[in-house]
Design a protein around this motif. Structure first.
Motif, PDB file in Angstrom:
ATOM      1  N   LYS A 154       0.831  -1.214   0.000  1.00  0.00           N
ATOM      2  CA  LYS A 154       0.000   0.000   0.000  1.00  0.00           C
ATOM      3  C   LYS A 154       0.860   1.255   0.000  1.00  0.00           C
ATOM      4  N   TYR A 155       2.060   1.170   0.590  1.00  0.00           N
ATOM      5  CA  TYR A 155       2.922   2.346   0.729  1.00  0.00           C
ATOM      6  C   TYR A 155       4.037   2.406  -0.315  1.00  0.00           C
ATOM      7  N   CYS A 156       4.109   1.389  -1.185  1.00  0.00           N
ATOM      8  CA  CYS A 156       5.160   1.370  -2.212  1.00  0.00           C
ATOM      9  C   CYS A 156       5.051   2.600  -3.105  1.00  0.00           C
ATOM     10  N   VAL A 157       6.165   3.277  -3.345  1.00  0.00           N
ATOM     11  CA  VAL A 157       6.195   4.500  -4.146  1.00  0.00           C
ATOM     12  C   VAL A 157       5.662   4.254  -5.558  1.00  0.00           C
ATOM     13  N   LEU A 158       5.954   3.085  -6.120  1.00  0.00           N
ATOM     14  CA  LEU A 158       5.495   2.799  -7.478  1.00  0.00           C
ATOM     15  C   LEU A 158       3.969   2.784  -7.557  1.00  0.00           C
ATOM     16  N   GLY A 159       3.308   2.449  -6.445  1.00  0.00           N
ATOM     17  CA  GLY A 159       1.853   2.382  -6.433  1.00  0.00           C
ATOM     18  C   GLY A 159       1.177   3.727  -6.616  1.00  0.00           C
ATOM     19  N   LYS A 160       1.925   4.824  -6.447  1.00  0.00           N
ATOM     20  CA  LYS A 160       1.331   6.155  -6.610  1.00  0.00           C
ATOM     21  C   LYS A 160       1.010   6.466  -8.074  1.00  0.00           C
ATOM     22  N   LYS A 161       1.785   5.886  -8.977  1.00  0.00           N
ATOM     23  CA  LYS A 161       1.569   6.127 -10.406  1.00  0.00           C
ATOM     24  C   LYS A 161       1.125   4.878 -11.164  1.00  0.00           C
ATOM     25  N   GLY A 162       1.310   3.732 -10.559  1.00  0.00           N
ATOM     26  CA  GLY A 162       0.983   2.489 -11.247  1.00  0.00           C
ATOM     27  C   GLY A 162       0.756   1.369 -10.260  1.00  0.00           C
TER      28      GLY A 162
END
Length: 460
Positions: free
Chosen positions: A102-110
């Protein structure tokens, strides 16, 4: 493969739905080395790894993924085990989408890095190549600690304390350690050989596990202190079944999810003619959480024509993992949303034959933001059923609290403990579901780790 690390998340290979829904073999196949390398390459190895803050046991995620990139799979497994003694189990059952990923940086854009799938890969690689992992060197400190319950919280606490040199004995009420990992989660999600292997790793470290040992009946906590244990950690869970208290729940073949899943998982009722479990042709499972999904998918594998999943709210409100709901739908479970049973009817032999239900609608959000299900007038209807599994939650088991003078509980029967696990009784600590109520495996493990640190601090 594209170079877009934001979206190119590797999918977990799975067995076909129309094959796996007839057996109890594991559904996901697992990453091979190629998929693991591709997925690991997506990790940015952030200097401020916020993914770690989402992990209740604070696994050093960037470091173990970095070791995967280097092909150092055994080292990656060893790094995880410094924080989590049960990586093969947690990688399979933890809701990573609501925690580390949920906190992975990549999850913010993809799409976030598949942290859980990578953890599973290295845990399984270690099992294949190193027989369960190398044991750390331990310096004994001469003090003994007792742990009540061999579930995730108790096992995590045991691993932490053993690393610090304590003599650790776990007292487990059932005939097999693992707690919910053994009796609650089906083999198609978590093979029991994996639970045995991870408990075996702790035993190799020197943790003693005594099964068939009900604390509160065979011995009390005060008797454990008299035998020289310096502290006690209560991790007995919340396995007391909960029912809706509607007419007909005492009919034959109306099961609690606890009984149903324990008989399937711990007693292998699906393969053992001495302890069979009957469901008939039409099964109704009541609830919308992971336990309801486990019960419905287990029931389906026993061969009925129909399995209904009856949930009083809508799909969006279901607390079950998205992956589990997806798997259940693939396998043929029929979902009935905004529906609630109001009574069960039976035949002249007191066997359940019908579930009488009402249609529901959701109210406006209350102060907590949740929409309450409200019955729709004149919407009563019947479903023909041969069995029902009630999976609406659990409550605290009273055996340990009732046998321990001076141990404070709240109005629901759960043990009162602070963030570190301290209870009202000196040198007695508690954590996991017996304190918090039903939660995730990894949250229970996090409580066990915190309690281990508090026990160490108090004894030193």
């Amino acid at each position: 493969m594209t170079n877009d690390r934001f979206t190119n998340r590797q999918k977990m290979p799975e067995r076909p739905a129309n094959v796996r829904n007839k057996d109890f073999e594991e559904v996901p196949i697992g990453f091979d080395e190629k998929l693991a390398q591709i997925e690991a390459a997506r990790c940015l190895e952030c200097k401020n790894p916020v993914c770690v803050s989402g992990c209740p046991v604070s696994v050093d995620i960037p470091t173990f993924i970095g070791l995967i990139k280097q092909g150092k799979y055994l080292e990656a497994a060893a790094r995880i085990k410094q924080d989590n003694p049960l990586p093969a189990a947690c990688s399979r059952v933890c809701p990573q989408e609501n925690q580390c990923e949920k906190y992975c940086v990549l999850g913010k854009k993809g799409k976030p890095v598949a942290i859980g799938h990578l953890e599973r890969f290295v845990a399984d690689y270690e099992a294949e190549h190193e027989s369960g992992g190398s044991v750390p060197e331990i310096k004994e400190n001469g003090m003994k600690v007792a742990i009540i319950g061999a579930g995730p919280s108790g096992l995590a606490c045991a691993g932490e304390l053993r690393r610090k040199g304590y003599g650790v004995t776990i007292f487990e009420a059932l005939h097999r350690p693992g707690g919910v990992l053994s009796y609650g989660i089906p083999a198609f999600r978590l093979p029991k050989t994996i639970v045995d292997r991870e408990v075996g790793y702790l035993e190799k470290m020197g943790v003693e596990v005594k099964c068939n040992y009900v604390i509160g009946k065979i011995k009390t906590i005060d008797q454990l202190f008299a035998e020289g244990y310096r502290a006690v950690y209560i991790a007995s869970g919340a396995g007391f079944p909960k029912f809706m208290n509607i007419p007909g729940e005492n009919l034959n073949y109306v099961y609690s999810a606890n009984e149903f899943l324990t008989r399937i998982n711990l007693m292998r009722a699906y393969a053992n003619s001495d302890t069979p479990i009957e469901v008939g042709n039409r099964v109704a499972v009541i609830g919308g959480g992971n336990t309801a999904m486990d019960a419905a998918r287990s029931a389906l594998r026993l061969g009925p024509e129909k399995v209904y999943l009856i949930y009083r709210r809508s799909r969006e409100e279901m607390p079950a993992r998205v992956e589990e709901v997806h798997h259940a739908e693939q396998e043929g479970i029929e979902f009935m949303f905004l529906t609630s049973p109001i009574r069960y009817e039976g035949d002249d032999k007191s066997n359940v034959t019908k579930a009488v239900c009402l249609r529901m609608e959701l109210s406006e959000p209350d102060d907590s933001g949740r929409r309450r299900p409200v019955p729709i007038a004149d919407s009563e209807f019947e479903i023909d059923v041969d069995s029902v599994v009630v999976a609406i939650g659990t409550e605290a088991n009273p055996i340990v609290p009732d046998s321990t003078p001076g141990l404070e509980t709240n109005k629901w029967g759960y043990i009162v403990a602070d963030e570190s696990g301290h209870t009202s009784k000196t040198a007695v600590f508690a954590g996991g579901d017996i304190v918090s109520g039903a939660a995730t495996v990894i949250e229970a493990m996090g409580a066990g780790k915190k309690a281990a640190a508090a026990i160490d601090e108090s004894l030193r």
